[in-house]
Write a protein that holds these residues in place. Sequence first.
Motif, PDB file in Angstrom:
ATOM      1  N   SER A  77       0.826  -1.211   0.000  1.00 43.00           N
ATOM      2  CA  SER A  77       0.000   0.000   0.000  1.00 43.00           C
ATOM      3  C   SER A  77       0.857   1.256   0.000  1.00 43.00           C
ATOM      4  O   SER A  77       0.361   2.338  -0.299  1.00 43.00           O
ATOM      5  N   ALA A  78       2.133   1.121   0.311  1.00 44.78           N
ATOM      6  CA  ALA A  78       3.034   2.275   0.323  1.00 44.78           C
ATOM      7  C   ALA A  78       3.794   2.440  -0.991  1.00 44.78           C
ATOM      8  O   ALA A  78       4.297   3.516  -1.282  1.00 44.78           O
ATOM      9  N   CYS A  79       3.889   1.368  -1.764  1.00 48.92           N
ATOM     10  CA  CYS A  79       4.710   1.376  -2.978  1.00 48.92           C
ATOM     11  C   CYS A  79       3.893   0.861  -4.158  1.00 48.92           C
ATOM     12  O   CYS A  79       3.374  -0.246  -4.113  1.00 48.92           O
ATOM     13  N   THR A  80       3.780   1.664  -5.203  1.00 48.72           N
ATOM     14  CA  THR A  80       3.016   1.218  -6.369  1.00 48.72           C
ATOM     15  C   THR A  80       3.891   0.640  -7.457  1.00 48.72           C
ATOM     16  O   THR A  80       3.406  -0.036  -8.345  1.00 48.72           O
ATOM     17  N   TYR A 117      11.668  -1.050  -4.788  1.00 51.55           N
ATOM     18  CA  TYR A 117      10.345  -0.443  -4.850  1.00 51.55           C
ATOM     19  C   TYR A 117      10.514   1.071  -4.953  1.00 51.55           C
ATOM     20  O   TYR A 117      11.570   1.609  -4.629  1.00 51.55           O
ATOM     21  N   VAL A 118       9.441   1.746  -5.319  1.00 50.15           N
ATOM     22  CA  VAL A 118       9.384   3.196  -5.227  1.00 50.15           C
ATOM     23  C   VAL A 118       8.326   3.515  -4.169  1.00 50.15           C
ATOM     24  O   VAL A 118       7.178   3.088  -4.283  1.00 50.15           O
ATOM     25  N   HIS A 119       8.744   4.223  -3.118  1.00 53.27           N
ATOM     26  CA  HIS A 119       7.823   4.591  -2.038  1.00 53.27           C
ATOM     27  C   HIS A 119       7.039   5.823  -2.487  1.00 53.27           C
ATOM     28  O   HIS A 119       7.376   6.954  -2.151  1.00 53.27           O
ATOM     29  N   ASP A 139      13.493   5.465  -4.084  1.00 58.91           N
ATOM     30  CA  ASP A 139      13.642   4.005  -4.055  1.00 58.91           C
ATOM     31  C   ASP A 139      13.751   3.485  -2.633  1.00 58.91           C
ATOM     32  O   ASP A 139      14.317   4.142  -1.754  1.00 58.91           O
ATOM     33  N   LEU A 140      13.201   2.302  -2.434  1.00 60.80           N
ATOM     34  CA  LEU A 140      13.319   1.555  -1.191  1.00 60.80           C
ATOM     35  C   LEU A 140      13.772   0.158  -1.600  1.00 60.80           C
ATOM     36  O   LEU A 140      13.041  -0.564  -2.279  1.00 60.80           O
ATOM     37  N   GLU A 173      14.576   6.679   6.736  1.00 59.53           N
ATOM     38  CA  GLU A 173      15.050   7.912   7.391  1.00 59.53           C
ATOM     39  C   GLU A 173      15.852   8.765   6.418  1.00 59.53           C
ATOM     40  O   GLU A 173      15.671   9.973   6.347  1.00 59.53           O
ATOM     41  N   GLN A 174      16.752   8.112   5.668  1.00 58.96           N
ATOM     42  CA  GLN A 174      17.559   8.837   4.669  1.00 58.96           C
ATOM     43  C   GLN A 174      16.667   9.500   3.617  1.00 58.96           C
ATOM     44  O   GLN A 174      16.865  10.648   3.255  1.00 58.96           O
ATOM     45  N   ASN A 175      15.684   8.745   3.136  1.00 61.27           N
ATOM     46  CA  ASN A 175      14.781   9.279   2.124  1.00 61.27           C
ATOM     47  C   ASN A 175      13.970  10.460   2.679  1.00 61.27           C
ATOM     48  O   ASN A 175      13.736  11.441   1.973  1.00 61.27           O
TER      49      ASN A 175
END
Length: 179
Positions: A77-80, A117-119, A139-140, A173-175
């Motif tokens: 649900s966080a990453c499409t 993934y892409v958040h 990116d995640l 956190e970095q993102n």
Amino acid sequence: MADEYAWTIRGSQPRNEEERSKRKIFLGYLEALLEPVDMKSRFATRFWPHDLLPGDQRPPEGAGIEAMEQFRERINSACTTVRSATVTWIEHGAALSTLAGGADPGDLVGASMVVTYVHDRGPLVLPGSDRVYEPTGKDLVLNGSDAVRIDSDGMITDRWSGLSFAHLHWQLEQNAMRK
């Protein structure tokens, strides 16, 4: 989850039909992680995700599937977008056994995976944390290993994961700081 990616699969060819079958089931398991609605058709009712439900005794029937669905729903649900997904088979029994807490490697199959993934969709809260990470469009990268046990009916009964939640928190956190 968008089908904008293709699995990249690395490692040797299966040594026999049993290994080929296990690998096919494992790849179906990975697809089920991206589309949790399909989990019940892949997991035995007594399924135990050891990382999500730690302990010495198998959880009640259905509890493992529910825990896995909830965890995957958080991610999905966080990453499409899945930008890339690479699977490298774990081919040595000792490595599989170690990942699976000493389980007999004869009935296991597993792989190391890197999924980017892409958040970009919604907030994300990881297990064991109250911190809400808002989407950043960045990116995640999930980098870990999974081993699964498959029963005689081709259903997954156990899963052990080497995913580092600490590393995921660090990335988030970095993102968030670079947003």
